[in-house]
Motif scaffolding. Structure first.
Motif, PDB file in Angstrom:
ATOM      1  N   PRO A   1       5.164   4.213   3.046  1.00 52.26           N
ATOM      2  CA  PRO A   1       4.314   3.510   2.085  1.00 52.26           C
ATOM      3  C   PRO A   1       5.096   3.235   0.807  1.00 52.26           C
ATOM      4  O   PRO A   1       6.199   3.749   0.638  1.00 52.26           O
ATOM      5  CB  PRO A   1       3.185   4.502   1.824  1.00 52.26           C
ATOM      6  CG  PRO A   1       3.765   5.841   2.123  1.00 52.26           C
ATOM      7  CD  PRO A   1       4.812   5.628   3.180  1.00 52.26           C
ATOM      8  N   SER A   2       4.539   2.427  -0.093  1.00 51.93           N
ATOM      9  CA  SER A   2       5.256   2.159  -1.336  1.00 51.93           C
ATOM     10  C   SER A   2       5.333   3.451  -2.141  1.00 51.93           C
ATOM     11  O   SER A   2       4.397   4.243  -2.160  1.00 51.93           O
ATOM     12  CB  SER A   2       4.577   1.052  -2.130  1.00 51.93           C
ATOM     13  OG  SER A   2       3.218   1.341  -2.288  1.00 51.93           O
TER      14      SER A   2
ATOM     15  N   HIS B   1       7.277  -1.502   5.084  1.00 51.48           N
ATOM     16  CA  HIS B   1       6.063  -0.704   5.102  1.00 51.48           C
ATOM     17  C   HIS B   1       5.169  -1.143   6.255  1.00 51.48           C
ATOM     18  O   HIS B   1       4.088  -0.634   6.455  1.00 51.48           O
ATOM     19  CB  HIS B   1       5.303  -0.847   3.777  1.00 51.48           C
ATOM     20  CG  HIS B   1       4.847  -2.258   3.524  1.00 51.48           C
ATOM     21  ND1 HIS B   1       5.625  -3.177   2.882  1.00 51.48           N
ATOM     22  CD2 HIS B   1       3.722  -2.894   3.882  1.00 51.48           C
ATOM     23  CE1 HIS B   1       4.982  -4.334   2.840  1.00 51.48           C
ATOM     24  NE2 HIS B   1       3.825  -4.189   3.435  1.00 51.48           N
TER      25      HIS B   1
ATOM     26  N   ASN C   1       8.157   9.739   3.342  1.00 51.37           N
ATOM     27  CA  ASN C   1       6.999   9.936   2.481  1.00 51.37           C
ATOM     28  C   ASN C   1       7.399  10.861   1.341  1.00 51.37           C
ATOM     29  O   ASN C   1       8.077  11.857   1.560  1.00 51.37           O
ATOM     30  CB  ASN C   1       5.850  10.561   3.287  1.00 51.37           C
ATOM     31  CG  ASN C   1       4.572  10.643   2.489  1.00 51.37           C
ATOM     32  OD1 ASN C   1       4.302   9.781   1.655  1.00 51.37           O
ATOM     33  ND2 ASN C   1       3.795  11.678   2.739  1.00 51.37           N
TER      34      ASN C   1
ATOM     35  N   GLU D   1      12.691  -5.251   3.275  1.00 49.13           N
ATOM     36  CA  GLU D   1      11.430  -5.922   3.624  1.00 49.13           C
ATOM     37  C   GLU D   1      11.727  -7.329   4.147  1.00 49.13           C
ATOM     38  O   GLU D   1      11.266  -8.321   3.564  1.00 49.13           O
ATOM     39  CB  GLU D   1      10.523  -6.027   2.387  1.00 49.13           C
ATOM     40  CG  GLU D   1      10.154  -4.699   1.768  1.00 49.13           C
ATOM     41  CD  GLU D   1       8.914  -4.065   2.361  1.00 49.13           C
ATOM     42  OE1 GLU D   1       8.324  -4.671   3.277  1.00 49.13           O
ATOM     43  OE2 GLU D   1       8.546  -2.964   1.931  1.00 49.13           O
TER      44      GLU D   1
ATOM     45  N   SER E   1       7.538   5.745  -1.361  1.00 44.09           N
ATOM     46  CA  SER E   1       8.003   6.807  -0.476  1.00 44.09           C
ATOM     47  C   SER E   1       9.490   7.072  -0.642  1.00 44.09           C
ATOM     48  O   SER E   1      10.028   8.004  -0.073  1.00 44.09           O
ATOM     49  CB  SER E   1       7.708   6.444   0.974  1.00 44.09           C
ATOM     50  OG  SER E   1       8.351   5.236   1.302  1.00 44.09           O
TER      51      SER E   1
END
Lengths: 260, 365
Positions: free
Chosen positions: B40-41, B195, B211, B162, B43
């Motif tokens: 997740p953002s 993500h 995480n 990404e 992490s």
């Protein structure tokens, strides 16, 4: 409709007094009269035959050129620091960078007169270049900072990742992208220096008389249309610089489009 | 074309002021492998990528590329290709000049630059676009140019930040395949950060789930999906049902777990060791592994549940139920196997013992 007329009137009111100088410079009589009773170019001949005028013009152009280069270089460096780094006292630094724009010129003049003299910088070309640079830096700093904020930081990172040194990335990637801002900043710096009077009066001596100071001193002794000729030349140089800059940036934009 | 090199990160830690963005990470990426860092953002996955690229300096630990220590090297000394999320194409250069940029920096002869640019443009199907400027290309085309630029100088390692984040859904699918094909063809070791769990499952040889700056699990997509190591991994990737239970017995590979008084289920797992008898665990089952049973003998395990809701999603139906243990259990069955008559009825849910796995219930320890 009446709004357009009003705007028109205001524009004419702003420009007309300046433009009146142009016909007067071609006057055939030795006093200011508008419209002139007859036309001649003798005031221009007078200007170009007087070595004091010609020397002052070249001196001003030289000082303005070095001011533009120095102000642009220092201004870009300051802008890079402000947009790319985080450091303690950044806000204060930014305020100090634009301070010369806010502080009255006469105060800068007095201050520099006082501090340049012991350094041997008064009555020297270098002193004038430094003084003009101080006054011109804020305009470069403001335009270049605004432009740098619009440049994606990832572009510089990408250049580094592809094998470029930070210097290479700046000159090959960042600088071309902020070039319009740098050019207009440098142009403004040039013009600020070229017609700067207040601070120069404190620093310039007999050997470092700039064109605006020569104009000012002559005006106090005698008024003849040579002043108008000098003014017209000043206006001409400034306007043509702006036109060149506009044309260059318009041509760039067209080139980009035409590839499509 | 270049062959990839291995990358090994040991004890990597990165502080931003007091904040530990990357916390003692150990990770090895094999030659030619496609590894995705998923999380997740916040992490720490992007921080880790920046550390590998050299845009950030490690607070502690080391990074080896092909067994050479690059920890102290500047990004421009590392020979690592990177594809940025927004592509970071130089807007004032044509497509060809963008791609030639890393070659010119390396002082390649002119003919070779032209040749290489042409052949890489061919690889990304953009032969005709060399003289265009990036702003004249679509998002997908820009990405292909960025990819070409990142690999044209034959770096042994490619980083993708990404990579598909800025594309719309249809284009994403297409670029996914295209990047995979090119990566395989070139053989370059690739680390991607995302993500998007679906993207990670489709593209990667292995997935590294992160995480809070730590690595939670590194494994093949299949193992990550089927055998999540902990609750975070289980819940982050795909849908999963978790049922609380207590281990009461382990025989061979079958572990018996009590989930309610008088109700035990059997799970086939190699995680369980004798020492954990009596420990509280979570049974994790994917919705698609649960089916509707007519009789309890059909499956190894069955449990009664009341249907709360059924949702039609095209190819399948999602049935939300409340089990007798009190937990909500979601079931996903093919559309033709379900109809609305389930609503508000009691049904029997069944699954086989190999379709579930056990994970430690950290909230209990």
């Amino acid at each position: 409709m009446w709004l357009k007329v009003l705007v028109g009137i205001i524009l004419v009111a702003l420009i007309a007094p300046i433009l009146v100088i142009v016909p007067i410079s071609f006057s055939s009589v030795s006093y200011f009269e508008f419209p002139p009773p007859g036309y001649s170019t003798k005031w221009y001949a007078n200007f170009f035959s007087n070595s004091e005028w010609v020397e002052a013009t070249f001196r001003s152009l030289t000082i303005a050129l070095f001011t533009a280069i120095l102000a642009a270089t220092l201004g870009i460096m300051a802008s890079l620091a402000v947009t790319r780094l985080n450091f303690w006292g950044k806000q204060v630094f930014m305020s100090l960078m634009v301070a010369p724009m806010i502080i009255p010129l006469i105060i800068i003049g007095v201050a520099l007169y006082h501090s340049f003299a012991p350094l041997g910088l008064s009555n020297s070309m270098l002193g004038l270049v430094l003084a003009h640079t101080i006054i011109a830096i804020p305009i470069v700093f403001v335009t270049v900072t605004a432009s740098l904020k619009g440049v994606d930081k990832n572009l510089e990172l990408a250049a580094l990742g592809l094998g470029s040194t930070p210097f290479g990335a700046f000159f090959k990637v960042t600088l071309p992208l902020i070039r319009p801002a740098v050019l207009s900043g440098a142009l403004f710096a040039f013009i600020i220096s070229f017609d700067e009077v207040v601070v120069s009066i404190f620093l310039a001596g007999s050997k470092t008389k700039t064109l605006p100071i020569a104009l000012w001193e002559n005006l106090r002794i005698q008024v003849d249309p040579t002043m108008a000729a000098v003014s017209t030349i000043l206006i001409g140089i400034t306007v043509s610089l702006f036109i060149i800059q506009t044309l260059v940036s318009a041509r760039k934009a067209r080139l980009r489009k035409s590839v499509q | 074309m270049a062959l990839g090199d291995s990358l090994s990160i040991s004890n990597a830690t990165k502080y931003y002021k007091k904040f530990k963005a990357v916390d003692d990470v150990n990770l090895t990426v094999n030659k030619g492998e496609f590894l995705t860092i998923l999380g997740p953002s916040g992490s720490g996955k992007t921080s880790l990528l920046k550390l590998i690229a050299g845009f950030e300096e490690l607070s502690d630990g080391s990074i080896l590329l092909n067994n050479l220590d690059i920890t102290k090297k500047k990004p421009y000394e590392r020979e690592i290709g990177m594809l940025f999320q927004n592509y970071a194409l130089f807007p004032h250069m044509t497509v060809s000049d963008n791609i030639a940029y890393p070659l010119r920096l390396r002082k390649f002869p002119k003919e070779e630059i032209i040749e290489r640019v042409q052949s890489i443009l061919k690889l990304v199907h953009l032969e005709e676009y060399g003289s265009r400027y990036p702003e004249q290309l679509s998002g997908g085309q820009q990405q292909r140019v960025a990819l070409a630029r990142a690999i044209v100088f034959n770096p042994p390692l490619l980083l993708l930040d990404e990579p598909l984040g800025a594309l719309d859904k249809n284009l994403r699918k297409q670029m996914q395949l295209e990047i995979m094909q090119i990566q395989e063809k070139v053989g370059i070791t690739t680390i991607s950060v995302t993500h998007d769990q679906e993207e990670a499952l489709v593209m990667s040889d292995r997935i590294c789930v992160m995480n809070n700056g730590r690595i939670e699990q590194v494994d093949s997509p299949k193992n990550i999906y089927k055998h999540p190591k902990n609750r975070f991994v289980a819940e982050f990737i795909g849908e999963i049902n978790l049922i609380k239970g207590e281990i009461i017995n382990i025989t061979d590979e079958i572990t018996k777990v009590k989930i309610k008084d008088n109700l035990t289920v059997k799970i086939k797992t190699d995680v369980a060791q004798p020492g954990i008898i009596g420990k509280s665990m979570l049974i994790a089952i994917r919705p698609e592994n649960i089916q509707i049973a007519q009789e309890s003998s059909e499956f190894h395990n069955t449990i009664h549940a009341k249907v709360l809701d059924t949702i039609y999603v095209g190819d399948s139906v999602i049935i939300q139920t409340k089990a007798v243990t009190g937990e909500n259990i979601t079931v996903k069955v093919p559309a033709h196997m379900s109809d609305s008559r389930f609503d508000n009825r009691d049904i029997l849910l069944g699954w086989n013992h190999k379709d579930a796995c056990l994970i430690f219930d950290e909230t209990q320890t």
